[in-house]
Motif scaffolding. Sequence first.
Motif, PDB file in Angstrom:
ATOM      1  N   LEU A 175       0.816  -1.173  -0.002  1.00 19.58           N
ATOM      2  CA  LEU A 175      -0.038  -0.029   0.089  1.00 19.58           C
ATOM      3  C   LEU A 175       0.898   1.219   0.043  1.00 19.58           C
ATOM      4  O   LEU A 175       0.794   2.127  -0.819  1.00 19.58           O
ATOM      5  N   THR A 176       1.636   1.107   0.817  1.00 19.55           N
ATOM      6  CA  THR A 176       2.724   2.392   0.961  1.00 19.55           C
ATOM      7  C   THR A 176       3.448   2.603  -0.435  1.00 19.55           C
ATOM      8  O   THR A 176       3.620   3.754  -0.824  1.00 19.55           O
ATOM      9  N   ASP A 177       4.012   1.468  -1.006  1.00 21.46           N
ATOM     10  CA  ASP A 177       4.876   1.721  -2.412  1.00 21.46           C
ATOM     11  C   ASP A 177       3.771   2.397  -3.358  1.00 21.46           C
ATOM     12  O   ASP A 177       4.249   2.764  -4.299  1.00 21.46           O
ATOM     13  N   SER A 178       2.526   2.028  -3.163  1.00 17.48           N
ATOM     14  CA  SER A 178       1.750   2.472  -4.246  1.00 17.48           C
ATOM     15  C   SER A 178       1.013   3.844  -3.906  1.00 17.48           C
ATOM     16  O   SER A 178       0.090   4.270  -4.559  1.00 17.48           O
ATOM     17  N   GLY A 179       1.911   4.514  -3.019  1.00 18.15           N
ATOM     18  CA  GLY A 179       1.429   5.910  -2.441  1.00 18.15           C
ATOM     19  C   GLY A 179       0.237   5.972  -1.430  1.00 18.15           C
ATOM     20  O   GLY A 179      -0.286   7.257  -1.452  1.00 18.15           O
ATOM     21  N   PHE A 180      -0.173   4.916  -0.969  1.00 17.89           N
ATOM     22  CA  PHE A 180      -1.288   5.054   0.241  1.00 17.89           C
ATOM     23  C   PHE A 180      -0.651   5.405   1.382  1.00 17.89           C
ATOM     24  O   PHE A 180       0.654   4.890   1.763  1.00 17.89           O
ATOM     25  N   SER A 181      -1.096   6.078   2.409  1.00 19.16           N
ATOM     26  CA  SER A 181      -1.060   5.855   3.636  1.00 19.16           C
ATOM     27  C   SER A 181      -1.742   5.115   4.663  1.00 19.16           C
ATOM     28  O   SER A 181      -3.121   5.389   4.415  1.00 19.16           O
ATOM     29  N   LEU A 182      -1.283   4.076   5.345  1.00 20.64           N
ATOM     30  CA  LEU A 182      -2.222   3.201   6.225  1.00 20.64           C
ATOM     31  C   LEU A 182      -2.746   4.202   7.211  1.00 20.64           C
ATOM     32  O   LEU A 182      -2.103   4.444   8.271  1.00 20.64           O
ATOM     33  N   THR A 183      -3.860   4.266   7.406  1.00 17.81           N
ATOM     34  CA  THR A 183      -4.380   4.850   8.555  1.00 17.81           C
ATOM     35  C   THR A 183      -5.184   4.176   9.745  1.00 17.81           C
ATOM     36  O   THR A 183      -5.305   4.822  10.788  1.00 17.81           O
ATOM     37  N   VAL A 184      -5.545   3.108   9.349  1.00 15.22           N
ATOM     38  CA  VAL A 184      -6.345   2.286  10.172  1.00 15.22           C
ATOM     39  C   VAL A 184      -5.785   0.795   9.959  1.00 15.22           C
ATOM     40  O   VAL A 184      -5.826   0.389   9.059  1.00 15.22           O
ATOM     41  N   VAL A 185      -5.482   0.227  11.083  1.00 15.58           N
ATOM     42  CA  VAL A 185      -4.960  -1.526  11.121  1.00 15.58           C
ATOM     43  C   VAL A 185      -5.981  -1.819  12.276  1.00 15.58           C
ATOM     44  O   VAL A 185      -5.923  -1.699  13.418  1.00 15.58           O
ATOM     45  N   GLU A 186      -7.103  -2.783  11.711  1.00 13.79           N
ATOM     46  CA  GLU A 186      -7.719  -3.407  12.653  1.00 13.79           C
ATOM     47  C   GLU A 186      -7.857  -5.108  12.799  1.00 13.79           C
ATOM     48  O   GLU A 186      -8.030  -5.497  11.681  1.00 13.79           O
ATOM     49  N   SER A 187      -7.237  -5.593  13.828  1.00 12.98           N
ATOM     50  CA  SER A 187      -7.121  -6.900  13.846  1.00 12.98           C
ATOM     51  C   SER A 187      -8.646  -7.401  14.448  1.00 12.98           C
ATOM     52  O   SER A 187      -8.946  -7.096  15.577  1.00 12.98           O
ATOM     53  N   ILE A 188      -9.129  -8.170  13.656  1.00 15.00           N
ATOM     54  CA  ILE A 188     -10.576  -8.994  14.290  1.00 15.00           C
ATOM     55  C   ILE A 188     -10.101 -10.149  14.715  1.00 15.00           C
ATOM     56  O   ILE A 188     -10.841 -10.407  15.800  1.00 15.00           O
ATOM     57  N   SER A 189      -9.210 -10.932  14.378  1.00 15.78           N
ATOM     58  CA  SER A 189      -8.685 -12.095  14.705  1.00 15.78           C
ATOM     59  C   SER A 189      -7.250 -12.080  14.314  1.00 15.78           C
ATOM     60  O   SER A 189      -6.701 -11.221  13.468  1.00 15.78           O
ATOM     61  N   PRO A 190      -6.482 -13.281  14.890  1.00 15.34           N
ATOM     62  CA  PRO A 190      -5.150 -13.103  14.343  1.00 15.34           C
ATOM     63  C   PRO A 190      -4.933 -13.385  12.767  1.00 15.34           C
ATOM     64  O   PRO A 190      -3.870 -13.167  12.210  1.00 15.34           O
ATOM     65  N   GLN A 191      -6.003 -13.690  12.251  1.00 16.66           N
ATOM     66  CA  GLN A 191      -6.268 -13.962  10.852  1.00 16.66           C
ATOM     67  C   GLN A 191      -6.884 -13.265   9.950  1.00 16.66           C
ATOM     68  O   GLN A 191      -7.179 -13.525   8.729  1.00 16.66           O
ATOM     69  N   VAL A 192      -7.885 -12.391  10.502  1.00 19.96           N
ATOM     70  CA  VAL A 192      -8.798 -11.659   9.579  1.00 19.96           C
ATOM     71  C   VAL A 192      -8.525 -10.095  10.425  1.00 19.96           C
ATOM     72  O   VAL A 192      -8.556  -9.738  11.355  1.00 19.96           O
ATOM     73  N   GLY A 193      -8.806  -9.175   9.388  1.00 19.98           N
ATOM     74  CA  GLY A 193      -8.461  -7.690   9.590  1.00 19.98           C
ATOM     75  C   GLY A 193      -8.971  -6.754   8.686  1.00 19.98           C
ATOM     76  O   GLY A 193      -9.157  -7.178   7.575  1.00 19.98           O
ATOM     77  N   VAL A 194      -9.084  -5.381   8.998  1.00 22.90           N
ATOM     78  CA  VAL A 194      -9.535  -4.498   8.089  1.00 22.90           C
ATOM     79  C   VAL A 194      -8.412  -3.211   8.001  1.00 22.90           C
ATOM     80  O   VAL A 194      -7.928  -2.978   9.002  1.00 22.90           O
ATOM     81  N   LEU A 195      -7.964  -3.012   6.773  1.00 18.05           N
ATOM     82  CA  LEU A 195      -6.996  -2.000   6.624  1.00 18.05           C
ATOM     83  C   LEU A 195      -7.570  -0.712   5.922  1.00 18.05           C
ATOM     84  O   LEU A 195      -8.598  -1.162   4.982  1.00 18.05           O
ATOM     85  N   VAL A 196      -7.399   0.446   6.271  1.00 19.36           N
ATOM     86  CA  VAL A 196      -8.032   1.732   5.815  1.00 19.36           C
ATOM     87  C   VAL A 196      -6.537   2.440   5.128  1.00 19.36           C
ATOM     88  O   VAL A 196      -5.619   2.668   5.910  1.00 19.36           O
ATOM     89  N   ALA A 197      -6.504   2.689   3.726  1.00 16.74           N
ATOM     90  CA  ALA A 197      -5.407   3.285   3.195  1.00 16.74           C
ATOM     91  C   ALA A 197      -6.000   4.488   2.538  1.00 16.74           C
ATOM     92  O   ALA A 197      -6.953   4.411   1.849  1.00 16.74           O
ATOM     93  N   GLU A 198      -5.263   5.514   2.516  1.00 12.37           N
ATOM     94  CA  GLU A 198      -5.704   6.925   2.155  1.00 12.37           C
ATOM     95  C   GLU A 198      -4.392   7.399   1.188  1.00 12.37           C
ATOM     96  O   GLU A 198      -3.366   6.975   1.375  1.00 12.37           O
ATOM     97  N   ARG A 199      -4.845   7.979   0.075  1.00 18.57           N
ATOM     98  CA  ARG A 199      -4.068   8.453  -0.902  1.00 18.57           C
ATOM     99  C   ARG A 199      -3.207   9.572  -0.012  1.00 18.57           C
ATOM    100  O   ARG A 199      -3.711  10.434   0.370  1.00 18.57           O
ATOM    101  N   SER A 200      -1.684   9.523  -0.103  1.00 17.41           N
ATOM    102  CA  SER A 200      -1.043  10.608   0.359  1.00 17.41           C
ATOM    103  C   SER A 200      -1.193  11.951  -0.552  1.00 17.41           C
ATOM    104  O   SER A 200      -1.373  11.741  -1.757  1.00 17.41           O
ATOM    105  N   VAL A 201      -1.318  12.926   0.253  1.00 16.36           N
ATOM    106  CA  VAL A 201      -1.327  14.228  -0.602  1.00 16.36           C
ATOM    107  C   VAL A 201      -0.229  14.324  -1.569  1.00 16.36           C
ATOM    108  O   VAL A 201       0.953  14.017  -1.268  1.00 16.36           O
ATOM    109  N   GLY A 202      -0.387  14.630  -2.876  1.00 14.12           N
ATOM    110  CA  GLY A 202       0.541  14.787  -4.078  1.00 14.12           C
ATOM    111  C   GLY A 202       0.893  13.536  -4.674  1.00 14.12           C
ATOM    112  O   GLY A 202       1.989  13.357  -5.440  1.00 14.12           O
ATOM    113  N   SER A 203       0.194  12.425  -4.475  1.00 12.59           N
ATOM    114  CA  SER A 203       0.289  11.113  -5.073  1.00 12.59           C
ATOM    115  C   SER A 203       0.250  11.184  -6.460  1.00 12.59           C
ATOM    116  O   SER A 203      -0.784  12.047  -6.693  1.00 12.59           O
ATOM    117  N   ASP A 204       0.980  10.580  -7.199  1.00 12.78           N
ATOM    118  CA  ASP A 204       0.761  10.688  -8.752  1.00 12.78           C
ATOM    119  C   ASP A 204      -0.668  10.102  -8.922  1.00 12.78           C
ATOM    120  O   ASP A 204      -0.845   9.198  -8.258  1.00 12.78           O
TER     121      ASP A 204
END
Length: 204
Positions: A175-204
């Motif tokens: 996600l970071t390599d593609s220009g996103f900033s990871l703003t939320v990492v939620e672990s629902i269990s050790p094997q299930v989760g939710v990530l929220v990634a937002e576009r960094s200002v100025g990304s191509d």
Amino acid sequence: MKKTIEEHAARFDDHATQYDESQNSAEYTACVDNVCRHAQADDAVILDLGTGTGAIALSLAESAAQVIGRDISEGMMDRASEKATQQGIENVSFAHGSFREPNYDGPVDIVVSNFAMHHLSDEEKREAIATIASFDPERFVLGDVMLFDEPDSAAEFFDPEVDDPATVGMLADALTDSGFSLTVVESISPQVGVLVAERSVGSD
Ligand SMILES: C[S@@+](CC[C@H](N)C(=O)[O-])C[C@H]1O[C@@H](n2cnc3c(N)ncnc32)[C@H](O)[C@@H]1O
């Protein structure tokens, strides 16, 4: 990917009519709820990749301007379309499209994907995330099977024959390599989760 796209599509076609009732785990339900909470946005155009029977797409349609669902299984999308008709939802559309070729080139505010990306290999997930970034969305919300720790083979939430979940670290890097900033990492269990990634200002 441990199976071809055609094999995955056939597997989900076969399972489409029983899919909704089979998804009754606490982890899946929590993931759907959390993904919808993070992706919900008034008047947004939302692209749902691996939409399946529309759990996320139909839920988000109420407040969105438009929801575009894409999947490789016609059977799963037939069920999604039936549900949209039954519920009188008109601002959602479903059509064939994959992570690699979403078959959509209009504007997108939010991309969402729930319980689908773990079918791809890590290299394919990287490509999928780069494709998602190319839409330049404000936000990408990913709910999925993902590994917060070493997988416990006695309590695996996934089927190693067909599923290929990534570590959270690998997803964060992609996600970071593609220009996103990871703003939320939620672990629902050790094997299930939710990530929220937002576009960094100025990304191509
Ligand atoms: C477990 S279901 C999840 C469906 C839905 N998002 C949900 O939350 O219930 C996974 C879905 O991903 C789709 N899928 C698998 N590989 C895909 C790919 N490469 N591109 C797009 N969809 C894919 C399958 O056809 C299936 O409908």
